[in-house]
Scaffold this motif. Sequence first.
Motif, PDB file in Angstrom:
ATOM      1  N   GLU A  72     -53.828  12.713 -42.248  1.00 21.42           N
ATOM      2  CA  GLU A  72     -53.525  13.738 -41.251  1.00 21.42           C
ATOM      3  C   GLU A  72     -53.114  13.078 -39.929  1.00 21.42           C
ATOM      4  O   GLU A  72     -53.102  11.847 -39.828  1.00 21.42           O
ATOM      5  CB  GLU A  72     -54.749  14.653 -41.070  1.00 21.42           C
ATOM      6  N   SER A  73     -52.788  13.910 -38.960  1.00 24.91           N
ATOM      7  CA  SER A  73     -52.329  13.415 -37.667  1.00 24.91           C
ATOM      8  C   SER A  73     -53.065  14.107 -36.536  1.00 24.91           C
ATOM      9  O   SER A  73     -53.668  15.158 -36.727  1.00 24.91           O
ATOM     10  CB  SER A  73     -50.827  13.700 -37.488  1.00 24.91           C
ATOM     11  N   VAL A  74     -52.956  13.486 -35.380  1.00 28.52           N
ATOM     12  CA  VAL A  74     -53.522  14.046 -34.161  1.00 28.52           C
ATOM     13  C   VAL A  74     -52.378  14.495 -33.252  1.00 28.52           C
ATOM     14  O   VAL A  74     -51.479  13.696 -32.948  1.00 28.52           O
ATOM     15  CB  VAL A  74     -54.372  12.990 -33.421  1.00 28.52           C
ATOM     16  N   LEU A  75     -52.415  15.714 -32.840  1.00 25.94           N
ATOM     17  CA  LEU A  75     -51.479  16.219 -31.837  1.00 25.94           C
ATOM     18  C   LEU A  75     -51.975  15.787 -30.469  1.00 25.94           C
ATOM     19  O   LEU A  75     -53.131  16.042 -30.120  1.00 25.94           O
ATOM     20  CB  LEU A  75     -51.439  17.751 -31.897  1.00 25.94           C
ATOM     21  N   ALA A  76     -51.115  15.148 -29.704  1.00 17.09           N
ATOM     22  CA  ALA A  76     -51.547  14.681 -28.384  1.00 17.09           C
ATOM     23  C   ALA A  76     -50.346  14.639 -27.450  1.00 17.09           C
ATOM     24  O   ALA A  76     -49.193  14.516 -27.904  1.00 17.09           O
ATOM     25  CB  ALA A  76     -52.175  13.295 -28.480  1.00 17.09           C
ATOM     26  N   HIS A  77     -50.621  14.729 -26.164  1.00 15.71           N
ATOM     27  CA  HIS A  77     -49.526  14.554 -25.211  1.00 15.71           C
ATOM     28  C   HIS A  77     -48.915  13.167 -25.410  1.00 15.71           C
ATOM     29  O   HIS A  77     -49.624  12.198 -25.655  1.00 15.71           O
ATOM     30  CB  HIS A  77     -50.027  14.716 -23.775  1.00 15.71           C
ATOM     31  N   GLU A  78     -47.614  13.101 -25.289  1.00 18.18           N
ATOM     32  CA  GLU A  78     -46.930  11.839 -25.589  1.00 18.18           C
ATOM     33  C   GLU A  78     -47.376  10.689 -24.682  1.00 18.18           C
ATOM     34  O   GLU A  78     -47.197   9.523 -25.043  1.00 18.18           O
ATOM     35  CB  GLU A  78     -45.407  12.016 -25.509  1.00 18.18           C
ATOM     36  N   HIS A  79     -47.947  11.015 -23.557  1.00 21.57           N
ATOM     37  CA  HIS A  79     -48.459   9.969 -22.663  1.00 21.57           C
ATOM     38  C   HIS A  79     -49.976   9.926 -22.612  1.00 21.57           C
ATOM     39  O   HIS A  79     -50.554   9.272 -21.749  1.00 21.57           O
ATOM     40  CB  HIS A  79     -47.902  10.167 -21.247  1.00 21.57           C
ATOM     41  N   ALA A  80     -50.630  10.593 -23.548  1.00 16.81           N
ATOM     42  CA  ALA A  80     -52.100  10.567 -23.565  1.00 16.81           C
ATOM     43  C   ALA A  80     -52.586   9.148 -23.802  1.00 16.81           C
ATOM     44  O   ALA A  80     -51.955   8.359 -24.513  1.00 16.81           O
ATOM     45  CB  ALA A  80     -52.632  11.491 -24.653  1.00 16.81           C
ATOM     46  N   HIS A  81     -53.719   8.838 -23.221  1.00 13.81           N
ATOM     47  CA  HIS A  81     -54.294   7.503 -23.352  1.00 13.81           C
ATOM     48  C   HIS A  81     -54.466   7.132 -24.816  1.00 13.81           C
ATOM     49  O   HIS A  81     -54.100   6.040 -25.253  1.00 13.81           O
ATOM     50  CB  HIS A  81     -55.657   7.485 -22.634  1.00 13.81           C
ATOM     51  N   ALA A  82     -54.995   8.064 -25.607  1.00 17.85           N
ATOM     52  CA  ALA A  82     -55.241   7.783 -27.020  1.00 17.85           C
ATOM     53  C   ALA A  82     -53.937   7.508 -27.768  1.00 17.85           C
ATOM     54  O   ALA A  82     -53.919   6.807 -28.782  1.00 17.85           O
ATOM     55  CB  ALA A  82     -55.994   8.943 -27.669  1.00 17.85           C
ATOM     56  N   PRO A 103     -44.494  16.830 -25.790  1.00 19.64           N
ATOM     57  CA  PRO A 103     -44.089  16.765 -24.386  1.00 19.64           C
ATOM     58  C   PRO A 103     -44.870  17.776 -23.542  1.00 19.64           C
ATOM     59  O   PRO A 103     -45.635  18.590 -24.068  1.00 19.64           O
ATOM     60  CB  PRO A 103     -42.613  17.154 -24.441  1.00 19.64           C
ATOM     61  N   GLY A 104     -44.628  17.700 -22.264  1.00 21.03           N
ATOM     62  CA  GLY A 104     -45.258  18.661 -21.353  1.00 21.03           C
ATOM     63  C   GLY A 104     -45.319  18.081 -19.952  1.00 21.03           C
ATOM     64  O   GLY A 104     -45.572  16.886 -19.779  1.00 21.03           O
ATOM     65  N   ALA A 105     -45.096  18.937 -18.960  1.00 23.36           N
ATOM     66  CA  ALA A 105     -45.065  18.472 -17.579  1.00 23.36           C
ATOM     67  C   ALA A 105     -46.452  18.028 -17.128  1.00 23.36           C
ATOM     68  O   ALA A 105     -47.460  18.648 -17.468  1.00 23.36           O
ATOM     69  CB  ALA A 105     -44.556  19.601 -16.678  1.00 23.36           C
ATOM     70  N   ALA A 113     -44.129  23.519 -27.423  1.00 23.45           N
ATOM     71  CA  ALA A 113     -44.037  22.304 -28.240  1.00 23.45           C
ATOM     72  C   ALA A 113     -45.192  22.264 -29.234  1.00 23.45           C
ATOM     73  O   ALA A 113     -45.015  21.880 -30.399  1.00 23.45           O
ATOM     74  CB  ALA A 113     -44.069  21.063 -27.348  1.00 23.45           C
ATOM     75  N   LEU A 114     -46.361  22.670 -28.791  1.00 24.15           N
ATOM     76  CA  LEU A 114     -47.497  22.720 -29.718  1.00 24.15           C
ATOM     77  C   LEU A 114     -47.235  23.730 -30.830  1.00 24.15           C
ATOM     78  O   LEU A 114     -47.453  23.447 -32.009  1.00 24.15           O
ATOM     79  CB  LEU A 114     -48.776  23.088 -28.950  1.00 24.15           C
ATOM     80  N   ALA A 115     -46.753  24.893 -30.442  1.00 22.08           N
ATOM     81  CA  ALA A 115     -46.482  25.921 -31.453  1.00 22.08           C
ATOM     82  C   ALA A 115     -45.475  25.407 -32.478  1.00 22.08           C
ATOM     83  O   ALA A 115     -45.638  25.614 -33.695  1.00 22.08           O
ATOM     84  CB  ALA A 115     -45.960  27.187 -30.768  1.00 22.08           C
ATOM     85  N   ALA A 116     -44.449  24.727 -31.995  1.00 24.20           N
ATOM     86  CA  ALA A 116     -43.435  24.204 -32.923  1.00 24.20           C
ATOM     87  C   ALA A 116     -44.049  23.168 -33.863  1.00 24.20           C
ATOM     88  O   ALA A 116     -43.778  23.157 -35.071  1.00 24.20           O
ATOM     89  CB  ALA A 116     -42.277  23.594 -32.132  1.00 24.20           C
ATOM     90  N   ALA A 117     -44.896  22.307 -33.332  1.00 25.01           N
ATOM     91  CA  ALA A 117     -45.526  21.281 -34.170  1.00 25.01           C
ATOM     92  C   ALA A 117     -46.448  21.912 -35.208  1.00 25.01           C
ATOM     93  O   ALA A 117     -46.496  21.491 -36.368  1.00 25.01           O
ATOM     94  CB  ALA A 117     -46.293  20.287 -33.306  1.00 25.01           C
ATOM     95  N   LEU A 118     -47.172  22.935 -34.778  1.00 26.09           N
ATOM     96  CA  LEU A 118     -48.087  23.598 -35.711  1.00 26.09           C
ATOM     97  C   LEU A 118     -47.337  24.397 -36.770  1.00 26.09           C
ATOM     98  O   LEU A 118     -47.880  24.675 -37.845  1.00 26.09           O
ATOM     99  CB  LEU A 118     -49.036  24.519 -34.936  1.00 26.09           C
ATOM    100  N   ALA A 119     -46.100  24.754 -36.458  1.00 25.14           N
ATOM    101  CA  ALA A 119     -45.319  25.556 -37.410  1.00 25.14           C
ATOM    102  C   ALA A 119     -44.575  24.689 -38.422  1.00 25.14           C
ATOM    103  O   ALA A 119     -43.971  25.216 -39.361  1.00 25.14           O
ATOM    104  CB  ALA A 119     -44.314  26.425 -36.646  1.00 25.14           C
ATOM    105  N   GLN A 120     -44.600  23.398 -38.237  1.00 19.93           N
ATOM    106  CA  GLN A 120     -43.912  22.501 -39.173  1.00 19.93           C
ATOM    107  C   GLN A 120     -44.423  22.736 -40.588  1.00 19.93           C
ATOM    108  O   GLN A 120     -45.629  22.872 -40.805  1.00 19.93           O
ATOM    109  CB  GLN A 120     -44.185  21.038 -38.812  1.00 19.93           C
ATOM    110  N   PRO A 121     -43.511  22.739 -41.560  1.00 17.11           N
ATOM    111  CA  PRO A 121     -43.982  22.888 -42.939  1.00 17.11           C
ATOM    112  C   PRO A 121     -44.847  21.698 -43.342  1.00 17.11           C
ATOM    113  O   PRO A 121     -44.613  20.568 -42.924  1.00 17.11           O
ATOM    114  CB  PRO A 121     -42.688  22.936 -43.749  1.00 17.11           C
TER     115      PRO A 121
END
Lengths: 329, 329, 329, 329
Positions: A72-82, A103-105, A113-121
């Motif tokens: 599985e994967s972790v959804l995270a801000h692209e600049h998150a420390h983790a 992404p995100g300001a 962007a989260l919704a799109a990622a969660l909607a991925q097949p």
Amino acid sequence: MSDNTAPVAPEAMAGLLAANSGFVTSYGGDPFTARAADLIRQMLDADAEVRFVASGTAANAVALAALCRPFESVLAHEHAHAATDETGAPGFFGHGLGMIPLPGAHGRIEADALAAALAQPQNGHVQSPGAISLTNATEYGAVYSAPALGGLIGAAKAKDVGVHLDGARIFNAAAAGFDLVAIRPLGVDILVVGGTKAGMPPTEALVIFDRKLAHRLDARLKQSGQLPSKGRFYAAPFIGMLEDGAVLRHAAHANAMAARLAAAMPFALNHPVESSGVFVDMDESTRLRLEAAGWASSRFLDGSVRFMCSWATTPQAVDELAEALNSIR
Amino acid sequence: MSDNTAPVAPEAMAGLLAANSGFVTSYGGDPFTARAADLIRQMLDADAEVRFVASGTAANAVALAALCRPFESVLAHEHAHAATDETGAPGFFGHGLGMIPLPGAHGRIEADALAAALAQPQNGHVQSPGAISLTNATEYGAVYSAPALGGLIGAAKAKDVGVHLDGARIFNAAAAGFDLVAIRPLGVDILVVGGTKAGMPPTEALVIFDRKLAHRLDARLKQSGQLPSKGRFYAAPFIGMLEDGAVLRHAAHANAMAARLAAAMPFALNHPVESSGVFVDMDESTRLRLEAAGWASSRFLDGSVRFMCSWATTPQAVDELAEALNSIR
Amino acid sequence: MSDNTAPVAPEAMAGLLAANSGFVTSYGGDPFTARAADLIRQMLDADAEVRFVASGTAANAVALAALCRPFESVLAHEHAHAATDETGAPGFFGHGLGMIPLPGAHGRIEADALAAALAQPQNGHVQSPGAISLTNATEYGAVYSAPALGGLIGAAKAKDVGVHLDGARIFNAAAAGFDLVAIRPLGVDILVVGGTKAGMPPTEALVIFDRKLAHRLDARLKQSGQLPSKGRFYAAPFIGMLEDGAVLRHAAHANAMAARLAAAMPFALNHPVESSGVFVDMDESTRLRLEAAGWASSRFLDGSVRFMCSWATTPQAVDELAEALNSIR
Amino acid sequence: MSDNTAPVAPEAMAGLLAANSGFVTSYGGDPFTARAADLIRQMLDADAEVRFVASGTAANAVALAALCRPFESVLAHEHAHAATDETGAPGFFGHGLGMIPLPGAHGRIEADALAAALAQPQNGHVQSPGAISLTNATEYGAVYSAPALGGLIGAAKAKDVGVHLDGARIFNAAAAGFDLVAIRPLGVDILVVGGTKAGMPPTEALVIFDRKLAHRLDARLKQSGQLPSKGRFYAAPFIGMLEDGAVLRHAAHANAMAARLAAAMPFALNHPVESSGVFVDMDESTRLRLEAAGWASSRFLDGSVRFMCSWATTPQAVDELAEALNSIR
């Protein structure tokens, strides 16, 4: 340069010294650990398993490994420390666990962007999301409001995605108005409360609200090198800092120092100054002149130059830095 | 019960307090870390990469992961801490790395058993040895002499097997006559110097003599959750304890307390008392009577009941314990 | 749809049947495995360790794990199979090994992007490159020339970065003019020769040129679930396909079918048709009409619709598809 | 020597050839895979997720990784294949997963030993059991009865320990009277049905009865290198062997050949001959004389010399071997 360069606040050191007396059970069975865990639960007004560990990197990675399986994967801000600054620790502790950068300001994940990622097949060829990792305050010093955080968490939960909150600077967020008591009701499964950046010696509180995720937790921590034998020395600084509210006082001070710096800043701010960091638009030759003048800073992932305030930052230092910035401009 | 239950020695705490002033570079780039590393190298009279980490379990596991690949195994005494008491940490940090348990009196690996293990045919179906893990003082408080250790190391090296020395109680061994300066010439590749059991707050020195094994070491440590941001707090206790030789003084005291206890011990000793531990033959009902009388002890892997002395054990406490032991006998 | 949907070519099946007689040593010690390995070495005109394994995903991941440590990363085209379509297998087999995606037209890594990635400063907080993974033919059917490949390899080698060549469609590249004999002199360390997509039942040849990387290789493969007990069945198809050059004949046929389709294609080509795949610009409603007409295709990472030819694709099928494409246009 | 040295049975090869026609969906979406899975479910009279994978080592390891977390252990017979002969694959696929070896005559786990292991206190310092791995027929050719297996499973389930059944030779057990339909009601969570040793080319059926364990199973398999692109070639041999019961016929033949050999055996039997293996007491010089006479055998973990019969073992071969054994005796 970083809130990691600061010394330890007096209340944290007092807590440490107070705990350094007599013989106590090792591996977290001591009264200091019990007391500190109680203080954390009170602060959050929530029941939870609480452990004190040495490393925020490890605490985050252990949390993500508990929430996800390797495929599985972790959804995270692209600049998150983790995602960017922990040398792949989630993949190491999570055995190949992936990362989906969003992404995100200002370090806040964009809801679309989260919704799109969660909607991925989902299929056998991709690492679908098992968890979302949120950070408050964000890497860019922005502070999520409870409703904003709740919106992201709700979207994740609707897809059975677990929720991790990286609270490396959660006290700075709290001092900026974020209600710590909201964390559990919002649906966070695992929270890491950062002691280190808050002015303690290295210590982080791992807070597991969902007890199912805490199955054989001590074994998990021990195997991961995060079950300290002399556990009292990781709990005691929290006692010193939480008992009389010093930690929030120090965080508010750090935030105020950032605001003071922002007010005097001759360079454009790249992010709103909502907690303890100031991120500005500065070219490299200017930054090097600043460095030559004796002021350390760091170039961040978005190209900003970062100035980070801590409990130990003095108004004098801020004013001198502001002066230096004006003179090299 | 354990040397992990003791508080921190005054010299270690003094080192910590002395380091808690001003701003210093994070992640080990600070002068305290540099100073402590120098002291370790001086103590060993050897060049080496030195890092200070939070956990002995992790330090051992990281060392073994650096010496081996996942399809290899670690030769270790069957009762070694890394083999029995670290929840499989070497397999976790080493990604499935195996363990080959070897017998031997008093925690010392038997040379014949090692020779037999090294002579096993290698093929694709077994995890052949990639490293040997030695412990001095051993889990049973025995102390390897330099020649004895050298014999085991030589046998391993002849088969291209890397050498790890777990020095969780290396200062107790040193106080008992083991020459720390011999470690490098004997052929040890990676040494872990235990600070915690020696009377410090949680800190261990990871000493890598063979620089090839230190390739991208900071990245390895960071990914493993063992690159502390505020590194000075792991280095400083070593400064306090090494600068004036306090650490050996404390270790000699712990050893003396064990000898004092052994001399007054009404139960049979299962192992020679060569450092800080006393292991005796005691049935469970007797042990429970002792516990009821307020004295903690632990049942060990070989069935012994263990009494562990530390820098903080007083002669009075030993005498009171001896009295209690005599009364419940 | 995919070259994985095709049956097995007659020469591969003949090889399989020819090997299915009598008792032979298991785990690769059989004469068929020896013969097939010789044929691979002859084909490459190079000495190498050769093993036959079941899975291309595993072969690539095992290769990358051999070239890197967990705290390192693999440089790969952002759309490379190993980066996007193997469910994080390199991270699983490589224990958290990272991936650095690089851009480049038609699946070929852009030299400047590689240079920039290799020039990144190394520190403890990032997974620096330990290997580069190249693919020929690329995911988009483009074929690297030997000089182009050599340029990328040279840049990597100059930084001590290991080189993996994913040859899932290496025979299609060879049929398009890429010289297999150049692979070793160019500096490739580990090559995976794809049997499956070339018309064999599941089998891949893992070719390790650098023998140091083959240390305890059978143990590595066995632990990874890639040391087949009845090894002859993975080697035999290669014998059938390599002995008389059938594999290249079939690859040339697949390439010719792609060219035939491209010539009749009414949609714009997104990539030059250099081997067996045709990637076109087609909106989703059109693609669904095509599907309704009985023709499977897949939407690819760059948004193209992909048509893949194999040894089993007939000119009639191509013509019928072209007709269908023209009719739905 | 081994049932892995035998060729493929005609029915399995016929299945393979029958499947080699036309284009079918890859990655297990083909009708052959669906048909073979149905046959497996019918054979077991149970609902289950069924996948066909290349490697028994991987199938076992993936099963154990699905049942356990890295900080847990697998209870297994001390001579079980997964414990001794798979190069630590469970630890590799399970990220440090431990193994608790249990004694027992003839490869069957002793109930008392299991009870003792399950009664061990759990704490943070040990890898407590997460699963039990059972093997039927055992490594020594013994066959568990359903009640005997049920007793062990019941003890495990009472402690929330998951159950894996390694059926590398499940058809030999079935031919010896073990009822395959009993497997699910007995409480097995994951079963591996061995095709390879039963006379097929490399293929194993992974049967997951407990659907919760099958969450994102294809992603797990793909990441583990066990989701074959041309899946039909792993399913088809099962169709050929299951459709008309050939597999049981062949297994009964192998068992009969072992019985024939046992009856003529001039050396003492170390284990009852209940399925296809014959284990005898033979000193090494005798074994080498046998080898010199052209008969391969293997020295097993308990010191026995093993003779293994397969579907392809002829009565003539058995009689010739018996003669050779008598002559070298």
